[in-house]
Design a protein around this motif. Structure first.
Motif, PDB file in Angstrom:
ATOM      1  N   THR A 102     -65.971 -13.654 -10.220  1.00 52.67           N
ATOM      2  CA  THR A 102     -65.626 -15.465 -10.868  1.00 52.67           C
ATOM      3  C   THR A 102     -65.142 -16.404  -9.874  1.00 52.67           C
ATOM      4  N   ALA A 103     -63.858 -15.825  -9.759  1.00 57.79           N
ATOM      5  CA  ALA A 103     -62.781 -16.554  -8.784  1.00 57.79           C
ATOM      6  C   ALA A 103     -63.386 -16.300  -7.496  1.00 57.79           C
ATOM      7  N   ALA A 104     -63.482 -15.213  -7.044  1.00 58.08           N
ATOM      8  CA  ALA A 104     -64.935 -15.526  -5.091  1.00 58.08           C
ATOM      9  C   ALA A 104     -66.201 -16.399  -5.416  1.00 58.08           C
ATOM     10  N   ALA A 105     -66.861 -16.326  -6.405  1.00 58.29           N
ATOM     11  CA  ALA A 105     -68.017 -17.099  -6.356  1.00 58.29           C
ATOM     12  C   ALA A 105     -67.406 -17.855  -6.943  1.00 58.29           C
ATOM     13  N   ASP A 106     -66.509 -18.899  -7.623  1.00 53.96           N
ATOM     14  CA  ASP A 106     -66.055 -20.326  -7.274  1.00 53.96           C
ATOM     15  C   ASP A 106     -65.441 -20.714  -5.973  1.00 53.96           C
ATOM     16  N   GLY A 107     -65.061 -19.582  -5.098  1.00 53.07           N
ATOM     17  CA  GLY A 107     -64.088 -20.240  -3.839  1.00 53.07           C
ATOM     18  C   GLY A 107     -65.105 -20.477  -2.874  1.00 53.07           C
ATOM     19  N   ALA A 108     -66.436 -19.610  -2.860  1.00 49.98           N
ATOM     20  CA  ALA A 108     -67.589 -19.667  -1.750  1.00 49.98           C
ATOM     21  C   ALA A 108     -68.046 -21.023  -2.457  1.00 49.98           C
TER      22      ALA A 108
ATOM     23  N   GLY B 223     -53.491 -21.281  -1.988  1.00 54.65           N
ATOM     24  CA  GLY B 223     -54.272 -20.326  -2.935  1.00 54.65           C
ATOM     25  C   GLY B 223     -54.661 -18.578  -1.640  1.00 54.65           C
ATOM     26  N   ALA B 224     -53.898 -18.079  -2.174  1.00 54.18           N
ATOM     27  CA  ALA B 224     -54.546 -16.889  -1.447  1.00 54.18           C
ATOM     28  C   ALA B 224     -54.848 -15.999  -2.202  1.00 54.18           C
ATOM     29  N   GLY B 225     -55.350 -15.904  -3.697  1.00 52.92           N
ATOM     30  CA  GLY B 225     -56.167 -14.982  -4.125  1.00 52.92           C
ATOM     31  C   GLY B 225     -57.962 -14.943  -4.058  1.00 52.92           C
ATOM     32  N   PRO B 226     -58.625 -14.255  -5.524  1.00 50.15           N
ATOM     33  CA  PRO B 226     -59.736 -13.681  -4.417  1.00 50.15           C
ATOM     34  C   PRO B 226     -60.291 -15.442  -4.428  1.00 50.15           C
ATOM     35  N   ALA B 227     -60.593 -16.453  -4.988  1.00 42.57           N
ATOM     36  CA  ALA B 227     -60.793 -17.854  -4.916  1.00 42.57           C
ATOM     37  C   ALA B 227     -60.604 -18.188  -3.643  1.00 42.57           C
ATOM     38  N   GLY B 228     -59.097 -18.114  -3.502  1.00 43.45           N
ATOM     39  CA  GLY B 228     -58.644 -18.097  -1.962  1.00 43.45           C
ATOM     40  C   GLY B 228     -59.403 -18.021  -0.435  1.00 43.45           C
ATOM     41  N   LEU B 229     -58.944 -16.403  -0.714  1.00 43.55           N
ATOM     42  CA  LEU B 229     -59.751 -15.850   0.384  1.00 43.55           C
ATOM     43  C   LEU B 229     -60.878 -16.138   0.406  1.00 43.55           C
ATOM     44  N   ALA B 230     -61.948 -16.266  -0.298  1.00 50.56           N
ATOM     45  CA  ALA B 230     -63.556 -16.432  -0.346  1.00 50.56           C
ATOM     46  C   ALA B 230     -63.664 -17.665   0.042  1.00 50.56           C
ATOM     47  N   ALA B 231     -62.990 -18.905  -0.090  1.00 51.60           N
ATOM     48  CA  ALA B 231     -63.378 -20.209   0.002  1.00 51.60           C
ATOM     49  C   ALA B 231     -62.401 -19.716   2.011  1.00 51.60           C
ATOM     50  N   GLY B 232     -61.752 -19.676   2.038  1.00 55.49           N
ATOM     51  CA  GLY B 232     -61.539 -19.671   3.866  1.00 55.49           C
ATOM     52  C   GLY B 232     -62.739 -18.602   4.491  1.00 55.49           C
TER      53      GLY B 232
ATOM     54  N   ALA C 152     -61.923 -27.277  -6.572  1.00 51.39           N
ATOM     55  CA  ALA C 152     -60.895 -26.488  -7.494  1.00 51.39           C
ATOM     56  C   ALA C 152     -61.979 -24.848  -8.184  1.00 51.39           C
ATOM     57  N   ALA C 153     -61.231 -24.048  -7.488  1.00 52.63           N
ATOM     58  CA  ALA C 153     -61.713 -22.812  -7.820  1.00 52.63           C
ATOM     59  C   ALA C 153     -60.949 -21.486  -8.747  1.00 52.63           C
ATOM     60  N   GLY C 154     -61.451 -20.797  -9.083  1.00 52.40           N
ATOM     61  CA  GLY C 154     -60.380 -19.613  -9.723  1.00 52.40           C
ATOM     62  C   GLY C 154     -60.080 -19.733 -10.914  1.00 52.40           C
ATOM     63  N   ASP C 155     -59.550 -18.938 -11.546  1.00 50.38           N
ATOM     64  CA  ASP C 155     -58.386 -18.984 -12.689  1.00 50.38           C
ATOM     65  C   ASP C 155     -57.955 -20.260 -12.695  1.00 50.38           C
ATOM     66  N   VAL C 156     -57.423 -21.576 -11.710  1.00 54.54           N
ATOM     67  CA  VAL C 156     -56.677 -22.698 -12.035  1.00 54.54           C
ATOM     68  C   VAL C 156     -57.386 -23.648 -13.019  1.00 54.54           C
ATOM     69  N   ARG C 157     -58.827 -23.867 -12.639  1.00 50.09           N
ATOM     70  CA  ARG C 157     -59.667 -24.727 -13.599  1.00 50.09           C
ATOM     71  C   ARG C 157     -60.541 -24.166 -14.089  1.00 50.09           C
TER      72      ARG C 157
END
Length: 312
Positions: free
Chosen positions: A295-301, A11-20, A281-286
């Motif tokens: 909050t999604a970006a924080a999850d990914g980080a 996933g490349a939403g805010p969570a995925g991009l922050a994780a990357g 798991a990070a972002g809206d899926v959790r």
């Protein structure tokens, strides 16, 4: 693909991009897999006003924010592939993801697949999708310039998108099954001051129809049971119905592999661990109480940092 990555981000939403971004910055080998456009739901949001660090009184669009996140992840070495994952094997030290275009392996997986719009649930909805029914104001607002439109929902997204639609439509009516909105008070205050915005309380949409294009619908008052048919203005010949009544997690592919709640959301601890070692798991899926870009970006980080620490 024979390479075994330290972590694959789905996933490349805010969570995925922050994780990357965080994984790449930690010098981990990271692959981001995205089947569509970057950004997820935020990519169809016209204005973002509550992301920390924005210039006051200068809201930006979802796509512009996501474009910067994408470039940041790329700068720190995150590799990319466009593919739809069809099968997952998450047990063991090496996780295997099988897509339409190839097979991918990693020691850790971060699930950041997000969620999608929940259907209104009325008869005729699927038939008129794209012909009057929409879930994206940013995508379709211009099709309804000077027409009447109806927005189903009462939360933040519904009210914000309804206000956006007033820039195009002649009249916008919010249909809500309760007698008061669920949106934040600050959003409600703006809505009630908007002369082009109207409200239909205690009401649900029963059916939509028309001759090839949406031109009528029936609505039901949930308190009185009264059913009313609403027809398009004779000169218009059509109107729009936009649904914003929540989301459904994009988690079907993980059923049977990762623990989920009854709605399909993935439970995690505070550090984004799922019940499977090496799977986060990070972002809206959790499972979480607030689904916002921040909050999604924080999850990914957090997820990426946990991966890095597990491999130290």
């Amino acid at each position: 693909m024979s390479k075994i990555y330290d972590v694959i981000v789905l996933g490349a939403g805010p969570a995925g991009l922050a994780a990357g971004l965080y994984a790449g910055r930690s010098r981990l080998s990271v692959l981001i897999v995205e089947k569509g456009q970057d950004g997820g739901q935020i990519s169809i949001t016209d204005e973002i006003e509550n992301y920390p660090g924005q210039v006051v009184d200068q809201p930006e669009s979802g796509p512009s924010l996501i474009a910067r996140m994408t470039e940041q992840a790329k700068k720190f070495g995150a590799e990319r592939v466009s593919d739809t994952i069809k099968e997952v094997s998450l047990e063991g030290e090496v996780k295997v993801l099988k897509g339409e275009k190839g097979e991918y392996q990693a020691k850790n997986i971060i699930i950041a697949t997000g969620a999608h719009a929940r259907p209104i649930g009325c008869k005729g909805e699927a038939e008129f999708l794209g012909r009057g029914v929409s879930y994206c104001a940013t995508c379709d607002a211009n099709f309804f310039e000077d027409f009447e439109v109806y927005v189903v929902g009462g939360g933040d997204s519904a009210v914000e998108e309804a206000m956006y639609l007033t820039k195009f439509a002649r009249k916008v009516t919010i249909i809500h099954r309760r007698d008061e909105l669920r949106a934040a008070k600050s959003i409600q205050e703006k809505a009630f001051k908007n002369d082009k915005l109207h409200f239909m309380w205690d009401t649900v949409v029963e059916e939509v129809g028309g001759d090839g294009i949406l031109s009528w619908m029936t609505v039901k008052n949930v308190k009185t049971g009264e059913v009313t048919k609403i027809e398009a203005d004779e000169d218009d010949g059509m109107f729009g119905v936009f649904g914003f009544i929540g989301t459904i997690p994009n988690s079907d592919i993980f059923k049977g592999s990762v623990e989920m709640d009854e709605r399909g959301y993935i439970p995690t601890d505070a550090d984004m661990h799922t019940n499977i070692p090496g799977v986060y798991a990070a972002g809206d899926v959790r499972v979480k109480s607030l689904r916002q870009v921040v909050t999604a970006a924080a999850d990914g980080a957090i997820a990426a940092v946990q991966v890095e620490r597990s491999m130290a």
